[in-house]
Design a protein around this motif. Sequence first.
Motif, PDB file in Angstrom:
ATOM      1  N   ALA A  79       0.813  -1.216   0.000  1.00  0.00           N
ATOM      2  CA  ALA A  79       0.000   0.000   0.000  1.00  0.00           C
ATOM      3  C   ALA A  79       0.845   1.263   0.000  1.00  0.00           C
ATOM      4  N   THR A  80       2.167   1.110  -0.174  1.00  0.00           N
ATOM      5  CA  THR A  80       3.078   2.247  -0.099  1.00  0.00           C
ATOM      6  C   THR A  80       3.515   2.685  -1.486  1.00  0.00           C
ATOM      7  N   HIS A  81       3.388   3.972  -1.758  1.00  0.00           N
ATOM      8  CA  HIS A  81       3.878   4.549  -3.010  1.00  0.00           C
ATOM      9  C   HIS A  81       5.305   5.047  -2.798  1.00  0.00           C
ATOM     10  N   TYR A  82       6.122   4.895  -3.842  1.00  0.00           N
ATOM     11  CA  TYR A  82       7.480   5.434  -3.801  1.00  0.00           C
ATOM     12  C   TYR A  82       7.725   6.225  -5.074  1.00  0.00           C
ATOM     13  N   ILE A  83       8.176   7.469  -4.910  1.00  0.00           N
ATOM     14  CA  ILE A  83       8.399   8.355  -6.046  1.00  0.00           C
ATOM     15  C   ILE A  83       9.882   8.691  -6.133  1.00  0.00           C
ATOM     16  N   GLY A  84      10.474   8.472  -7.297  1.00  0.00           N
ATOM     17  CA  GLY A  84      11.883   8.781  -7.490  1.00  0.00           C
ATOM     18  C   GLY A  84      12.192   9.030  -8.945  1.00  0.00           C
ATOM     19  N   ASP A  85      13.400   9.518  -9.219  1.00  0.00           N
ATOM     20  CA  ASP A  85      13.754   9.913 -10.582  1.00  0.00           C
ATOM     21  C   ASP A  85      14.714   8.953 -11.274  1.00  0.00           C
ATOM     22  N   SER A  86      15.088   7.856 -10.623  1.00  0.00           N
ATOM     23  CA  SER A  86      16.013   6.892 -11.218  1.00  0.00           C
ATOM     24  C   SER A  86      15.279   5.601 -11.571  1.00  0.00           C
ATOM     25  N   VAL A  87      15.422   5.192 -12.814  1.00  0.00           N
ATOM     26  CA  VAL A  87      14.800   3.931 -13.228  1.00  0.00           C
ATOM     27  C   VAL A  87      15.459   2.763 -12.508  1.00  0.00           C
ATOM     28  N   TYR A  88      16.783   2.817 -12.376  1.00  0.00           N
ATOM     29  CA  TYR A  88      17.510   1.694 -11.775  1.00  0.00           C
ATOM     30  C   TYR A  88      17.340   1.623 -10.268  1.00  0.00           C
TER      31      TYR A  88
ATOM     32  N   LYS B 222      13.729  12.563 -19.801  1.00  0.00           N
ATOM     33  CA  LYS B 222      14.898  11.761 -20.174  1.00  0.00           C
ATOM     34  C   LYS B 222      14.585  10.271 -20.288  1.00  0.00           C
ATOM     35  N   HIS B 223      13.416   9.867 -19.815  1.00  0.00           N
ATOM     36  CA  HIS B 223      13.103   8.436 -19.775  1.00  0.00           C
ATOM     37  C   HIS B 223      11.884   8.128 -20.630  1.00  0.00           C
ATOM     38  N   SER B 224      11.968   8.492 -21.884  1.00  0.00           N
ATOM     39  CA  SER B 224      10.822   8.333 -22.790  1.00  0.00           C
ATOM     40  C   SER B 224      10.476   6.872 -23.033  1.00  0.00           C
ATOM     41  N   THR B 225      11.432   5.975 -22.860  1.00  0.00           N
ATOM     42  CA  THR B 225      11.170   4.564 -23.139  1.00  0.00           C
ATOM     43  C   THR B 225      10.695   3.801 -21.902  1.00  0.00           C
TER      44      THR B 225
ATOM     45  N   LEU C 299       7.802   6.841 -11.356  1.00  0.00           N
ATOM     46  CA  LEU C 299       8.970   7.575 -11.829  1.00  0.00           C
ATOM     47  C   LEU C 299       8.602   9.031 -12.078  1.00  0.00           C
ATOM     48  N   ILE C 300       9.372   9.958 -11.506  1.00  0.00           N
ATOM     49  CA  ILE C 300       9.187  11.365 -11.858  1.00  0.00           C
ATOM     50  C   ILE C 300      10.261  11.725 -12.868  1.00  0.00           C
ATOM     51  N   ASP C 301       9.819  12.134 -14.051  1.00  0.00           N
ATOM     52  CA  ASP C 301      10.710  12.398 -15.183  1.00  0.00           C
ATOM     53  C   ASP C 301      10.548  13.855 -15.587  1.00  0.00           C
TER      54      ASP C 301
ATOM     55  N   GLY D 205       6.733   1.972 -17.237  1.00  0.00           N
ATOM     56  CA  GLY D 205       5.959   1.970 -16.009  1.00  0.00           C
ATOM     57  C   GLY D 205       5.242   3.287 -15.773  1.00  0.00           C
ATOM     58  N   GLU D 206       4.628   3.416 -14.610  1.00  0.00           N
ATOM     59  CA  GLU D 206       3.911   4.645 -14.294  1.00  0.00           C
ATOM     60  C   GLU D 206       4.899   5.803 -14.175  1.00  0.00           C
ATOM     61  N   LYS D 207       4.555   6.924 -14.808  1.00  0.00           N
ATOM     62  CA  LYS D 207       5.494   8.037 -14.900  1.00  0.00           C
ATOM     63  C   LYS D 207       4.749   9.360 -14.841  1.00  0.00           C
ATOM     64  N   ILE D 208       5.352  10.341 -14.188  1.00  0.00           N
ATOM     65  CA  ILE D 208       4.803  11.693 -14.121  1.00  0.00           C
ATOM     66  C   ILE D 208       5.922  12.688 -14.419  1.00  0.00           C
ATOM     67  N   VAL D 209       5.541  13.896 -14.802  1.00  0.00           N
ATOM     68  CA  VAL D 209       6.541  14.939 -15.039  1.00  0.00           C
ATOM     69  C   VAL D 209       6.537  15.980 -13.925  1.00  0.00           C
ATOM     70  N   SER D 210       5.533  15.926 -13.060  1.00  0.00           N
ATOM     71  CA  SER D 210       5.419  16.835 -11.924  1.00  0.00           C
ATOM     72  C   SER D 210       4.701  16.107 -10.799  1.00  0.00           C
ATOM     73  N   LEU D 211       5.035  16.453  -9.568  1.00  0.00           N
ATOM     74  CA  LEU D 211       4.333  15.862  -8.432  1.00  0.00           C
ATOM     75  C   LEU D 211       2.860  16.232  -8.430  1.00  0.00           C
ATOM     76  N   MET D 212       2.523  17.329  -9.103  1.00  0.00           N
ATOM     77  CA  MET D 212       1.127  17.732  -9.197  1.00  0.00           C
ATOM     78  C   MET D 212       0.323  16.804 -10.108  1.00  0.00           C
ATOM     79  N   ASP D 213       1.019  15.928 -10.846  1.00  0.00           N
ATOM     80  CA  ASP D 213       0.341  15.000 -11.728  1.00  0.00           C
ATOM     81  C   ASP D 213      -0.090  13.719 -11.024  1.00  0.00           C
ATOM     82  N   LEU D 214       0.293  13.569  -9.764  1.00  0.00           N
ATOM     83  CA  LEU D 214      -0.058  12.349  -9.044  1.00  0.00           C
ATOM     84  C   LEU D 214      -1.583  12.211  -8.955  1.00  0.00           C
ATOM     85  N   GLN D 215      -2.065  11.055  -9.309  1.00  0.00           N
ATOM     86  CA  GLN D 215      -3.494  10.756  -9.238  1.00  0.00           C
ATOM     87  C   GLN D 215      -3.735   9.873  -8.022  1.00  0.00           C
TER      88      GLN D 215
END
Length: 226
Positions: free
Chosen positions: A175-184, A205-208, A199-201, A211-221
């Motif tokens: 039930a825990t969300h984790y947000i970070g900018d590194s794919v690895y 830089k991570h167009s390929t 992933l926050i992009d 998985g779930e991806k956002i460009v801003s924390l304001m995009d979190l649903q």
Amino acid sequence: MLFDAAGTLFDLVPPIQDVIASTAACHDHPCSPACVERALGHVGGTLGWPDDESDSVGRTRAWTVFARRIIEEADLPAPDAVLQQIAEEAAATILEPANYQVFPDVAPLIKRLAAADIRIGIVSNFDDMLFDILDHTGLSTLFDTVLTSYRTGISKPDPRIFHLAARAIGTDVAATHYIGDSVYSDMGGAHAAGLHGILIDRDGKHSTYSGEKIVSLMDLQLDLDR
């Protein structure tokens, strides 16, 4: 909810490649920030980042070596003594907490999470410099827990550090969300640990990444207002 630190909540301003390029230019040896960025990616990817030093002396030494290797990888034509001076000055800039700024989307999200009584934490591959940055940026009082690779002895993407953090904020892993900018290290570790990785992009830089991806924390649903 758990977060990565650098690149997710805050960043060095200007970024490392610009710091090194501008420092070199001040010594009459200009180089392209893009060239330095490529060198940074190679050096960081092959040798790792100097993020687990025990004290300020060790951090200064490690970051000077790191900056020097980046400069050499960028093939900057300058005498050895000048290269060393550039590396030392760049390291001093990187290690100054006042040079770090919080992304503008962080405060609104934290306010929303607090209003919904959501416990939050940080999981970061960092040494104790992180706490200086958190103090300077005003983030230190906003998180329920901060776990670092240096203090735990566990580095992302090892799932154990994510499990420790989820336990610290009192949530089930699933039930825990984790947000970070590194794919690895961020997404790889979060998914291996059974967390919901996002992933926050910010720079695209991570167009390929599939998985779930956002460009801003304001995009979190997130259904925080139920």
